[in-house]
Motif scaffolding. Structure first.
Motif, PDB file in Angstrom:
ATOM      1  N   ASP A 149       0.840  -1.206   0.000  1.00 53.70           N
ATOM      2  CA  ASP A 149       0.000   0.000   0.000  1.00 53.70           C
ATOM      3  C   ASP A 149       0.874   1.254   0.000  1.00 53.70           C
ATOM      4  O   ASP A 149       0.640   2.198  -0.742  1.00 53.70           O
ATOM      5  CB  ASP A 149      -0.941   0.004   1.211  1.00 53.70           C
TER       6      ASP A 149
ATOM      7  N   PHE B 193      -6.533   3.043 -10.925  1.00 53.01           N
ATOM      8  CA  PHE B 193      -6.559   1.766 -10.207  1.00 53.01           C
ATOM      9  C   PHE B 193      -7.796   0.972 -10.617  1.00 53.01           C
ATOM     10  O   PHE B 193      -8.901   1.508 -10.649  1.00 53.01           O
ATOM     11  CB  PHE B 193      -6.583   2.016  -8.695  1.00 53.01           C
TER      12      PHE B 193
ATOM     13  N   GLN C 191     -13.169  -3.685 -14.792  1.00 48.67           N
ATOM     14  CA  GLN C 191     -12.883  -2.282 -14.533  1.00 48.67           C
ATOM     15  C   GLN C 191     -11.640  -1.802 -15.315  1.00 48.67           C
ATOM     16  O   GLN C 191     -11.632  -0.698 -15.852  1.00 48.67           O
ATOM     17  CB  GLN C 191     -12.676  -2.076 -13.032  1.00 48.67           C
TER      18      GLN C 191
ATOM     19  N   MET D 202      -0.558  -5.122  -9.666  1.00 44.59           N
ATOM     20  CA  MET D 202      -0.097  -4.229  -8.595  1.00 44.59           C
ATOM     21  C   MET D 202       1.150  -4.736  -7.886  1.00 44.59           C
ATOM     22  O   MET D 202       1.799  -3.990  -7.152  1.00 44.59           O
ATOM     23  CB  MET D 202      -1.215  -4.012  -7.578  1.00 44.59           C
TER      24      MET D 202
ATOM     25  N   SER E 251      -5.164  -9.217  -4.409  1.00 46.15           N
ATOM     26  CA  SER E 251      -5.251  -8.923  -2.969  1.00 46.15           C
ATOM     27  C   SER E 251      -5.662 -10.173  -2.181  1.00 46.15           C
ATOM     28  O   SER E 251      -5.322 -10.308  -1.011  1.00 46.15           O
ATOM     29  CB  SER E 251      -6.180  -7.744  -2.685  1.00 46.15           C
TER      30      SER E 251
ATOM     31  N   LEU F 188      -2.455 -11.835  -1.613  1.00 46.80           N
ATOM     32  CA  LEU F 188      -1.705 -11.051  -0.637  1.00 46.80           C
ATOM     33  C   LEU F 188      -2.194 -11.367   0.777  1.00 46.80           C
ATOM     34  O   LEU F 188      -1.406 -11.450   1.721  1.00 46.80           O
ATOM     35  CB  LEU F 188      -1.928  -9.567  -0.953  1.00 46.80           C
ATOM     36  N   ALA F 189      -3.506 -11.564   0.899  1.00 43.23           N
ATOM     37  CA  ALA F 189      -4.102 -11.789   2.219  1.00 43.23           C
ATOM     38  C   ALA F 189      -3.798 -13.188   2.752  1.00 43.23           C
ATOM     39  O   ALA F 189      -3.869 -13.421   3.953  1.00 43.23           O
ATOM     40  CB  ALA F 189      -5.611 -11.571   2.149  1.00 43.23           C
TER      41      ALA F 189
ATOM     42  N   ARG G 287       1.123 -15.587  -0.624  1.00 42.23           N
ATOM     43  CA  ARG G 287       1.673 -14.260  -0.923  1.00 42.23           C
ATOM     44  C   ARG G 287       2.946 -14.370  -1.768  1.00 42.23           C
ATOM     45  O   ARG G 287       3.195 -13.589  -2.672  1.00 42.23           O
ATOM     46  CB  ARG G 287       1.968 -13.500   0.376  1.00 42.23           C
TER      47      ARG G 287
ATOM     48  N   VAL H 173     -11.290   2.752  -9.534  1.00 44.78           N
ATOM     49  CA  VAL H 173     -11.553   3.038  -8.111  1.00 44.78           C
ATOM     50  C   VAL H 173     -10.642   4.151  -7.626  1.00 44.78           C
ATOM     51  O   VAL H 173      -9.488   4.232  -8.040  1.00 44.78           O
ATOM     52  CB  VAL H 173     -11.260   1.838  -7.166  1.00 44.78           C
TER      53      VAL H 173
ATOM     54  N   LYS I 249      -7.960   6.074  -5.494  1.00 46.46           N
ATOM     55  CA  LYS I 249      -6.739   5.530  -4.910  1.00 46.46           C
ATOM     56  C   LYS I 249      -6.941   5.108  -3.449  1.00 46.46           C
ATOM     57  O   LYS I 249      -6.515   4.020  -3.058  1.00 46.46           O
ATOM     58  CB  LYS I 249      -5.610   6.570  -5.007  1.00 46.46           C
TER      59      LYS I 249
ATOM     60  N   PHE J 145      -8.613   1.826  -3.163  1.00 41.38           N
ATOM     61  CA  PHE J 145      -7.750   0.743  -3.621  1.00 41.38           C
ATOM     62  C   PHE J 145      -6.693   0.419  -2.557  1.00 41.38           C
ATOM     63  O   PHE J 145      -6.468  -0.743  -2.208  1.00 41.38           O
ATOM     64  CB  PHE J 145      -7.075   1.142  -4.941  1.00 41.38           C
ATOM     65  N   LEU J 146      -6.063   1.458  -2.029  1.00 38.07           N
ATOM     66  CA  LEU J 146      -5.025   1.240  -1.022  1.00 38.07           C
ATOM     67  C   LEU J 146      -5.607   0.632   0.248  1.00 38.07           C
ATOM     68  O   LEU J 146      -4.972  -0.189   0.905  1.00 38.07           O
ATOM     69  CB  LEU J 146      -4.296   2.553  -0.711  1.00 38.07           C
TER      70      LEU J 146
ATOM     71  N   SER K 171      -8.064  -1.468   0.366  1.00 37.11           N
ATOM     72  CA  SER K 171      -8.281  -2.902   0.174  1.00 37.11           C
ATOM     73  C   SER K 171      -6.946  -3.652   0.261  1.00 37.11           C
ATOM     74  O   SER K 171      -6.888  -4.776   0.751  1.00 37.11           O
ATOM     75  CB  SER K 171      -9.015  -3.178  -1.148  1.00 37.11           C
ATOM     76  N   VAL K 172      -5.877  -3.010  -0.198  1.00 36.47           N
ATOM     77  CA  VAL K 172      -4.551  -3.630  -0.063  1.00 36.47           C
ATOM     78  C   VAL K 172      -4.178  -3.739   1.414  1.00 36.47           C
ATOM     79  O   VAL K 172      -3.675  -4.762   1.880  1.00 36.47           O
ATOM     80  CB  VAL K 172      -3.481  -2.834  -0.842  1.00 36.47           C
ATOM     81  N   ARG K 173      -4.480  -2.671   2.174  1.00 39.08           N
ATOM     82  CA  ARG K 173      -4.162  -2.691   3.613  1.00 39.08           C
ATOM     83  C   ARG K 173      -4.959  -3.761   4.344  1.00 39.08           C
ATOM     84  O   ARG K 173      -4.436  -4.443   5.222  1.00 39.08           O
ATOM     85  CB  ARG K 173      -4.459  -1.319   4.232  1.00 39.08           C
TER      86      ARG K 173
ATOM     87  N   ALA L 247      -5.948  -6.533   3.054  1.00 43.30           N
ATOM     88  CA  ALA L 247      -5.324  -7.816   2.702  1.00 43.30           C
ATOM     89  C   ALA L 247      -4.067  -8.053   3.537  1.00 43.30           C
ATOM     90  O   ALA L 247      -3.759  -9.181   3.912  1.00 43.30           O
ATOM     91  CB  ALA L 247      -4.997  -7.851   1.210  1.00 43.30           C
ATOM     92  N   LEU L 248      -3.355  -6.970   3.820  1.00 40.23           N
ATOM     93  CA  LEU L 248      -2.103  -7.098   4.577  1.00 40.23           C
ATOM     94  C   LEU L 248      -2.330  -7.006   6.080  1.00 40.23           C
ATOM     95  O   LEU L 248      -1.407  -7.188   6.858  1.00 40.23           O
ATOM     96  CB  LEU L 248      -1.134  -5.984   4.154  1.00 40.23           C
TER      97      LEU L 248
ATOM     98  N   ARG M  61      -2.938  -4.233   7.804  1.00 38.20           N
ATOM     99  CA  ARG M  61      -1.978  -3.187   8.133  1.00 38.20           C
ATOM    100  C   ARG M  61      -2.670  -1.842   8.270  1.00 38.20           C
ATOM    101  O   ARG M  61      -3.669  -1.590   7.608  1.00 38.20           O
ATOM    102  CB  ARG M  61      -0.988  -3.091   6.949  1.00 38.20           C
ATOM    103  N   LYS M  62      -2.131  -0.983   9.106  1.00 39.51           N
ATOM    104  CA  LYS M  62      -2.616   0.395   9.183  1.00 39.51           C
ATOM    105  C   LYS M  62      -1.776   1.254   8.244  1.00 39.51           C
ATOM    106  O   LYS M  62      -0.637   0.892   7.950  1.00 39.51           O
ATOM    107  CB  LYS M  62      -2.441   0.922  10.620  1.00 39.51           C
TER     108      LYS M  62
END
Lengths: 489, 247
Positions: free
Chosen positions: A68, A87, A93, A242, A300, A303-304, A309, B7, B9, B12-13, B15-17, B19-20, B22-23
């Motif tokens: 991120d 994105f 999309q 990504m 993702s 990734l999760a 991963r 989407v 940014k 999108f970020l 959803s990545v967080r 998944a990880l 993470r904050k």
């Protein structure tokens, strides 16, 4: 998304295995690509090579663990350089973004350099629906576009075609006289595509790497089509997954060492192009607009899952395909989607769903060669086992690879193998049955030298279709141990 | 239309967080290769430059050897007249009628225009101005039989010529004509990819975060092995590449 034919894996494999021309083409991946890769590693020394692999892996681990943050940094720096970042959460999309770009900019002709992500998204049909003529310009991709096929290999998409087939294809589709000289075929493609490069309004590329620090898209090519696609048209759109982002410009060095050597055994490819935004006001040439489309499309989810991963560290060199005993037999198309080979057997079920592709993780002998050759040291066999376990334990029967009967058999086998008493009883039962058969006037199965010959057993015929099965010996090891060995010689 | 599509940014970020798990936060500890400031990079760059000067003779040999192995036709000379004679002989052997060249410093050192023109070759310097539009220059490049450039860097490790297109240095001169000839000066040479990227990082930060729109590594001719894994030289880019190493 690209058509998913992963459910046909077994059937398609059986067809491929019997195709003599594919046999010849696939034999070459070991003698050609993999031999070149090994020679390149010997030249740098295996010890240094392992240090590079470890460094690359550390960079990927860090980048993906903070994805991120680095995507954010990348977006800021692309924007600062005058580019636009979009994105996309899924294939639909991403294609919509591309459609919107070509509509608003009145694009008629597009040239494209090689991009696996665009294959994954089925980008070409989406562009054609907008009235855009799209030309693949990598020679291998151009061939399979004319043949209306999907890539057979990550690095050499038309590996499965003979020069005679390519010559016939060019005659049919380009209307040129038949000539199966490989140099002449490349020249014909050069001629046909050169005018397209110069006419195109839009150049599309993928990305091998994205450098967050500088907002730079990096492509690694040999033919020059990537340079032309990103230099001649008035708009350049980069489209990529990504996971391609790395933090610093200095991180690029190790990947430029690993990727060409692993893919083709080259010290470096003919070209490495690093693109940062559109042309500047004073530049002589280059696109007026630069867009970068960053695609999730299931990544993702990988990734999760801490167990999956690692598959996102892949740099798409194709080394695991070239070494894989399964890929070398069944080839790229049997895998039924865009990403073939061992890494494809992980990426495909992860992106399209285990339900669609539960057979792919089974397509491995778990010999571990893929892990040994991986330039990022990805533990592919571990992930294949993980996916097998997920499939076997799934509450959803449609995610399971084996049907009810094989599952029950496996369950029974597990119980017997866990219990010495049951195992011993099953041996007795088996030997008793063998004796009954032997006492019959005609032994019901073909036999030779203590082996039951292939294709003669009912029930177990899938196991014995291709190989002989040994008879049960008269005594088990435990019997021999008790009788002769326990006391010592 | 400059608004981002797809989407936003932030979404999108997020959803990545998720998944990880993470904050939003910078990596902790910070990534070493992003941490160093300009002064630290300057110290390192100075060290690199000193090493390059000290080892230059060996480096030139190494570069010539690796470049040759990478498919360049290498000609070494420190004599400008000899360099020019070589360029002339390449042009003659190819029957060049039209040449294009970039507008780079090295052409003040090796004066190619007058000698080439005296043998009937038309030489176009690709640099746009109010009188010469980008379009007309592009037509000259397409019509050219050879493209001549200098080098912004050259990398001994890989045998690569690095070109950073900008005013006076077209992207197309080294890829559209069937033959490319590059002039490399000893001071262009760096030892490794690590040297190159560190120096580029320093330049990037020195210029307040300006990377330039393009940077291209060129190593030998255009090539493919896409049909039957058989090597073919000269697909979309130049079939023949010459490197004149001025040292």
């Amino acid at each position: 998304m690209a058509d998913i034919k992963t459910k046909d894996f077994s059937k398609a494999s059986a067809v491929s295995i019997l195709d003599p021309q594919l046999r010849r083409a696939l034999r070459q991946v070991g003698t050609g690509f993999d031999a070149a890769r090994r020679a390149a590693i010997d030249e740098v020394s295996p010890k240094l090579w392992d240090e590079w692999r470890e460094e690359a892996r550390r960079i990927k681990i860090h980048s993906l663990d903070h994805l991120d943050y680095y995507l954010d940094l990348l977006e800021q720096n692309v924007t600062k350089a005058g580019g636009h970042v979009h994105f996309a959460k899924d294939a639909a999309q991403a294609n919509d973004i591309m459609a919107e770009l070509v509509r608003t900019r009145n694009i008629k002709i597009a040239t494209k350099s090689k991009s696996m992500v665009s294959e994954e998204l089925s980008l070409n049909p989406a562009l054609e629906a907008q009235g855009v003529d799209v030309y693949e310009t990598d020679l291998g991709e151009y061939i399979i576009q004319l043949a209306e096929e999907t890539p057979f290999h990550l690095v050499a998409p038309a590996l499965h075609k003979t020069k005679e087939q390519v010559a016939q294809l060019f005659t049919d589709k380009l209307g040129i006289p038949y000539n199966d000289d490989i140099n002449a075929l490349a020249a014909a493609a050069r001629l046909a595509l050169r005018e397209k490069f110069l006419q195109a309004d839009l150049g599309i590329s993928g990305a091998n790497f994205l450098v967050a620090e500088t907002g730079t898209l990096v492509i690694i090519t040999n033919e020059g089509n990537g340079r032309l696609s990103t230099s001649a048209p008035r708009i350049h759109v980069g489209i990529t997954g990504m996971e391609k982002v790395i933090p610093s410009l200095q991180d690029l060095a190790v990947f430029l060492r690993l990727l060409p050597r692993s893919a083709t055994g080259q010290r470096i490819t003919s070209y490495v192009s690093m693109i940062t935004g559109p042309r500047r006001a004073d530049d002589e040439d280059g696109p007026e607009e630069f867009h970068l489309i960053i695609v999730d499309n299931g990544r993702s989810k990988m990734l999760a899952d801490p167990d999956l991963r690692e598959a996102l560290y892949c740099i798409r060199c194709g080394a695991c395909l070239n070494i894989c005993p399964v890929y070398q037999k069944v080839g790229g198309h049997a895998y039924g989607w865009v990403y073939p080979g061992p890494i494809g057997a992980i990426v495909t079920p992860s992106l399209v769903g285990l339900k669609e592709a539960q057979d792919l993780p089974q397509a491995s002998s778990l010999c571990g060669a893929c892990r040994e050759v991986c330039p990022v040291n990805i533990n592919i066999p571990r992930m294949l086992l993980h996916l097998r376990q997920k499939s076997a334990e799934s509450p959803d029967p449609s995610e399971r690879s084996a049907g009810l009967v094989p599952n029950l058999l496996a369950e029974g086998y597990t119980r017997v193998m866990r219990s010495p008493a049951l195992l011993s009883a099953s041996h007795k039962l088996g030997r008793w049955q063998q004796n009954v058969w032997a006492a019959m006037p005609f032994f019901p199965f073909s036999k030779k030298g203590g082996m039951i010959r292939k294709a003669s057993l009912p029930l177990l015929s899938r196991w014995t279709r291709m190989r002989d099965l040994p008879e049960l010996p008269k005594e088990t090891f435990r019997d021999i141990w008790k009788k002769d060995l326990k006391e010592g010689p | 239309m400059d608004r981002p599509l797809g989407v936003p940014k932030a979404e999108f970020l997020d959803s990545v967080r998720r998944a990880l798990d993470r904050k939003p936060a910078a990596p902790d500890p910070a990534y070493p290769r992003l941490l160093d400031d300009v002064s630290a990079l300057q110290v390192e760059a100075k060290r690199i430059r000193a090493r390059l000067i000290e080892t230059r003779p060996a480096l030139l040999d190494r570069f010539a050897e690796v470049a040759e192995a990478g498919g360049w036709n290498v000609h070494r000379t420190s004599d400008p007249e000899n360099a020019m004679a070589h360029i002339q002989s390449v042009a003659d052997s190819l029957g060049v009628k039209n040449a294009v060249r970039s507008d780079q410093e090295v052409f003040a050192q090796i004066l190619v225009d007058a000698p080439l023109e005296s043998t009937g070759i038309s030489v176009t310097t690709v640099s746009h101005s109010p009188d010469r539009s980008r379009e007309s220059l592009r037509s000259s490049i397409i019509a050219a039989d050879i493209g001549l450039t200098g080098a912004d860097y050259a990398v001994a490790e890989t045998g690569s010529v690095i070109i950073m297109p900008r005013k006076g240095l077209s992207r197309l001169v080294s890829v559209v004509p069937p033959v490319h000839l590059a002039l490399v000066r000893p001071e262009d040479l760096v030892e490794s990819l690590d040297d190159l990227f560190l120096l580029r990082r320093l330049e990037y930060h020195d210029k307040g975060g300006e990377m330039g729109s393009y940077l291209n590594f060129i190593t030998g001719p255009s090539r493919t092995a896409d049909i039957e894994q058989t090597l073919v030289v000269g697909v979309h880019g130049p079939k023949e590449v010459h490197l004149v190493l001025l040292g």
